[in-house]
Design an enzyme around this catalytic site. Structure first.
Site, PDB file in Angstrom:
ATOM      1  N   GLY A 110       0.655  -1.252  -0.010  1.00  0.00           N
ATOM      2  CA  GLY A 110       0.046  -0.061  -0.107  1.00  0.00           C
ATOM      3  C   GLY A 110       0.887   1.408   0.042  1.00  0.00           C
ATOM      4  O   GLY A 110       0.314   2.173  -0.535  1.00  0.00           O
ATOM      5  N   GLU A 147       4.409   4.315   5.819  1.00  0.00           N
ATOM      6  CA  GLU A 147       2.987   3.525   5.686  1.00  0.00           C
ATOM      7  C   GLU A 147       1.970   4.208   4.849  1.00  0.00           C
ATOM      8  O   GLU A 147       2.153   5.501   4.633  1.00  0.00           O
ATOM      9  CB  GLU A 147       2.656   3.292   7.208  1.00  0.00           C
ATOM     10  CG  GLU A 147       2.818   2.101   7.826  1.00  0.00           C
ATOM     11  CD  GLU A 147       1.638   0.979   7.235  1.00  0.00           C
ATOM     12  OE1 GLU A 147       1.636   0.779   5.896  1.00  0.00           O
ATOM     13  OE2 GLU A 147       1.174  -0.183   7.775  1.00  0.00           O
ATOM     14  N   ASP A 148       1.042   3.530   4.504  1.00  0.00           N
ATOM     15  CA  ASP A 148       0.020   3.949   3.874  1.00  0.00           C
ATOM     16  C   ASP A 148      -1.249   4.793   4.870  1.00  0.00           C
ATOM     17  O   ASP A 148      -1.668   5.740   4.811  1.00  0.00           O
ATOM     18  CB  ASP A 148      -0.942   3.146   2.878  1.00  0.00           C
ATOM     19  CG  ASP A 148      -1.298   1.652   3.357  1.00  0.00           C
ATOM     20  OD1 ASP A 148      -0.844   1.605   4.732  1.00  0.00           O
ATOM     21  OD2 ASP A 148      -1.700   1.002   2.774  1.00  0.00           O
ATOM     22  N   ASP A 171      -3.988   2.575  11.263  1.00  0.00           N
ATOM     23  CA  ASP A 171      -5.509   2.402  11.593  1.00  0.00           C
ATOM     24  C   ASP A 171      -5.642   1.806  13.234  1.00  0.00           C
ATOM     25  O   ASP A 171      -5.634   2.816  13.890  1.00  0.00           O
ATOM     26  CB  ASP A 171      -5.918   1.130  10.747  1.00  0.00           C
ATOM     27  CG  ASP A 171      -7.552   0.978  10.894  1.00  0.00           C
ATOM     28  OD1 ASP A 171      -8.432   1.755  10.891  1.00  0.00           O
ATOM     29  OD2 ASP A 171      -7.937  -0.211  10.821  1.00  0.00           O
ATOM     30  N   LYS A 177      -6.129   7.392  10.909  1.00  0.00           N
ATOM     31  CA  LYS A 177      -7.485   7.013  11.533  1.00  0.00           C
ATOM     32  C   LYS A 177      -7.454   6.919  12.999  1.00  0.00           C
ATOM     33  O   LYS A 177      -7.592   5.915  13.394  1.00  0.00           O
ATOM     34  CB  LYS A 177      -7.928   5.827  10.585  1.00  0.00           C
ATOM     35  CG  LYS A 177      -8.994   5.933   9.765  1.00  0.00           C
ATOM     36  CD  LYS A 177      -9.813   4.525   9.315  1.00  0.00           C
ATOM     37  CE  LYS A 177      -9.459   3.894   8.135  1.00  0.00           C
ATOM     38  NZ  LYS A 177     -10.290   2.974   7.852  1.00  0.00           N
ATOM     39  N   PHE A 224     -13.852   3.275   5.599  1.00  0.00           N
ATOM     40  CA  PHE A 224     -12.828   2.329   4.591  1.00  0.00           C
ATOM     41  C   PHE A 224     -12.486   3.030   3.429  1.00  0.00           C
ATOM     42  O   PHE A 224     -13.273   3.413   2.739  1.00  0.00           O
ATOM     43  CB  PHE A 224     -13.067   0.815   4.521  1.00  0.00           C
ATOM     44  CG  PHE A 224     -12.253  -0.046   4.232  1.00  0.00           C
ATOM     45  CD1 PHE A 224     -11.422  -0.671   4.951  1.00  0.00           C
ATOM     46  CD2 PHE A 224     -12.205  -0.069   2.821  1.00  0.00           C
ATOM     47  CE1 PHE A 224     -10.421  -1.578   4.383  1.00  0.00           C
ATOM     48  CE2 PHE A 224     -11.213  -0.957   2.179  1.00  0.00           C
ATOM     49  CZ  PHE A 224     -10.326  -1.693   2.983  1.00  0.00           C
ATOM     50  N   ASP A 264      -6.111  -0.716  -0.702  1.00  0.00           N
ATOM     51  CA  ASP A 264      -6.725  -1.616  -1.781  1.00  0.00           C
ATOM     52  C   ASP A 264      -8.144  -2.011  -1.182  1.00  0.00           C
ATOM     53  O   ASP A 264      -8.155  -2.044   0.236  1.00  0.00           O
ATOM     54  CB  ASP A 264      -6.046  -2.969  -2.042  1.00  0.00           C
ATOM     55  CG  ASP A 264      -5.988  -3.894  -0.920  1.00  0.00           C
ATOM     56  OD1 ASP A 264      -5.336  -3.339  -0.051  1.00  0.00           O
ATOM     57  OD2 ASP A 264      -6.149  -5.132  -0.788  1.00  0.00           O
ATOM     58  N   ARG A 286      -5.672   0.101  -6.030  1.00  0.00           N
ATOM     59  CA  ARG A 286      -4.311   0.763  -5.677  1.00  0.00           C
ATOM     60  C   ARG A 286      -3.971   1.645  -6.440  1.00  0.00           C
ATOM     61  O   ARG A 286      -3.242   2.852  -6.135  1.00  0.00           O
ATOM     62  CB  ARG A 286      -3.199  -0.249  -5.524  1.00  0.00           C
ATOM     63  CG  ARG A 286      -3.577  -1.506  -4.676  1.00  0.00           C
ATOM     64  CD  ARG A 286      -2.182  -2.138  -4.271  1.00  0.00           C
ATOM     65  NE  ARG A 286      -2.581  -3.415  -3.646  1.00  0.00           N
ATOM     66  CZ  ARG A 286      -2.480  -3.757  -2.329  1.00  0.00           C
ATOM     67  NH1 ARG A 286      -2.254  -2.564  -1.433  1.00  0.00           N
ATOM     68  NH2 ARG A 286      -2.671  -4.665  -1.660  1.00  0.00           N
TER      69      ARG A 286
HETATM   70  P1  IMP Z   1      -3.413  -1.412  11.428  1.00  0.00           P
HETATM   71  O1  IMP Z   1      -2.221  -2.525  12.049  1.00  0.00           O
HETATM   72  O2  IMP Z   1      -4.730  -1.674  11.915  1.00  0.00           O
HETATM   73  O3  IMP Z   1      -2.945   0.109  11.800  1.00  0.00           O
HETATM   74  O4  IMP Z   1      -3.345  -1.423   9.992  1.00  0.00           O
HETATM   75  C1  IMP Z   1      -2.689  -1.214   9.024  1.00  0.00           C
HETATM   76  C2  IMP Z   1      -2.856  -1.623   7.617  1.00  0.00           C
HETATM   77  O5  IMP Z   1      -4.310  -2.074   7.534  1.00  0.00           O
HETATM   78  C3  IMP Z   1      -2.699  -0.770   6.569  1.00  0.00           C
HETATM   79  O6  IMP Z   1      -1.373  -0.788   6.181  1.00  0.00           O
HETATM   80  C4  IMP Z   1      -3.296  -1.142   5.565  1.00  0.00           C
HETATM   81  O7  IMP Z   1      -3.068  -2.245   4.650  1.00  0.00           O
HETATM   82  C5  IMP Z   1      -4.710  -1.847   6.257  1.00  0.00           C
HETATM   83  N1  IMP Z   1      -5.854  -0.801   6.279  1.00  0.00           N
HETATM   84  C6  IMP Z   1      -6.287  -0.094   7.493  1.00  0.00           C
HETATM   85  N2  IMP Z   1      -7.426   0.649   7.214  1.00  0.00           N
HETATM   86  C7  IMP Z   1      -7.685   0.723   5.887  1.00  0.00           C
HETATM   87  C8  IMP Z   1      -8.632   1.402   4.819  1.00  0.00           C
HETATM   88  O8  IMP Z   1      -9.295   2.077   5.127  1.00  0.00           O
HETATM   89  N3  IMP Z   1      -8.389   0.907   3.662  1.00  0.00           N
HETATM   90  C9  IMP Z   1      -7.346  -0.022   3.072  1.00  0.00           C
HETATM   91  N4  IMP Z   1      -6.399  -0.685   3.885  1.00  0.00           N
HETATM   92  C10 IMP Z   1      -6.700  -0.368   5.283  1.00  0.00           C
END
Ligand code: IMP
Length: 179
Positions: free
Chosen positions: A45, A99-100, A103, A131, A152, A159, A165
Site C-alpha cells: 500500500g 506507511e499508507d 488504523d 485514522k 474504509f 486496496d 491501488r
Molecule cells: P493497522 O495495523 O490496524 O494500523 O492497519 C494497518 C494496515 O491495515 C494498513 O497498512 C492497510 O493495509 C490496512 N488498512 C487499514 N485501514 C484501511 C483502509 O481504510 N483501507 C485499506 N486498507 C486499510
C-alpha cells in the site's frame, strides 16, 4: 471518477502538495544528521506514497521494502508475520518507516519493535493517512499526511481485495462494491 467510488476524501493535488511539504520537513529534520535514514516502505500500500514522497527528499537515500501480514496468534492476540524481509542489515541505521495508513496502530507498533530488534538506532514513522478513531494501541506517528474519519478507504496504494491501488486519489467505495 471511477464508477465504484462514492466520494473522494483526498484529491491527487492535495496528496502531491502534502507529500512535498512532508518531504521538505523530513529533509530539514535530518539536516544535521551525518548519517541519513534508510526509508523502509511496507508493501504494497505505501508504494505510491513512497514514490511521491522521496521526490522531495533532498539528500541521498536508500530504500528497502518489507511485507507483513497480521493474524490471530495465541490467546487471540494479533501478531504479525513477515512475508518479505529486508534485503540487508539495518544495524546502527536510522529508519524512516513509510506507511499508507495507521488504523489500529498494531502494524506500525510491531514493525517498529521488529526494526529496533534488528539493531536500528531509531525509527520515525511517516504515514499518508491516519485514522485516530480506530486506534487500539498507542503509537507515535512523526509525520502525518492527512487525518481521516472512520471510513474504509481505497486508492493511492490502498486496496479492497487487492483492487483500486492505482486510483490517483483516496476515496470511499460504494457500499454495493463490498459485496
Ligand atoms: P493497522 O495495523 O490496524 O494500523 O492497519 C494497518 C494496515 O491495515 C494498513 O497498512 C492497510 O493495509 C490496512 N488498512 C487499514 N485501514 C484501511 C483502509 O481504510 N483501507 C485499506 N486498507 C486499510
Amino acid at each position: 471518477m471511477h464508477p465504484h467510488v462514492k466520494k473522494i476524501l483526498v484529491s491527487e493535488e492535495e496528496i502531491k502538495k502534502r507529500s512535498l511539504e512532508l518531504g521538505k520537513q523530513i529533509t530539514e529534520d535530518y539536516n544535521d544528521s551525518e548519517r541519513k535514514p534508510l526509508f523502509i516502505a511496507l508493501l504494497k500500500g505505501s508504494v505510491p506514497f513512497l514514490a511521491e514522497l522521496i521526490k522531495h527528499i533532498d539528500f541521498d537515500l536508500e530504500i528497502d521494502f518489507m511485507d507483513v501480514s497480521s493474524y490471530e496468534g495465541t490467546e487471540s492476540l494479533r501478531d504479525i508475520r513477515i512475508l518479505k524481509d529486508l534485503d540487508r542489515s539495518i544495524l546502527g541505521e536510522s529508519i524512516v518507516l513509510v506507511e499508507d495508513i495507521v488504523d489500529t496502530g498494531r502494524t506500525v507498533k510491531e514493525v517498529t519493535r521488529l526494526l529496533m530488534n534488528k539493531g536500528a538506532t531509531d525509527v520515525r514513522v511517516v504515514s499518508l493517512l491516519d485514522k485516530p478513531s480506530r486506534r487500539e494501541v498507542e503509537v507515535s506517528i512523526d509525520y502525518i499526511g492527512f487525518e481521516i474519519p472512520n471510513e474504509f478507504v481505497i486508492g493511492f496504494g490502498l486496496d479492497f481485495n487487492e483492487l483500486y491501488r492505482n486510483l490517483p486519489f483516496v476515496g470511499v467505495l460504494k457500499d454495493e462494491c463490498y459485496k
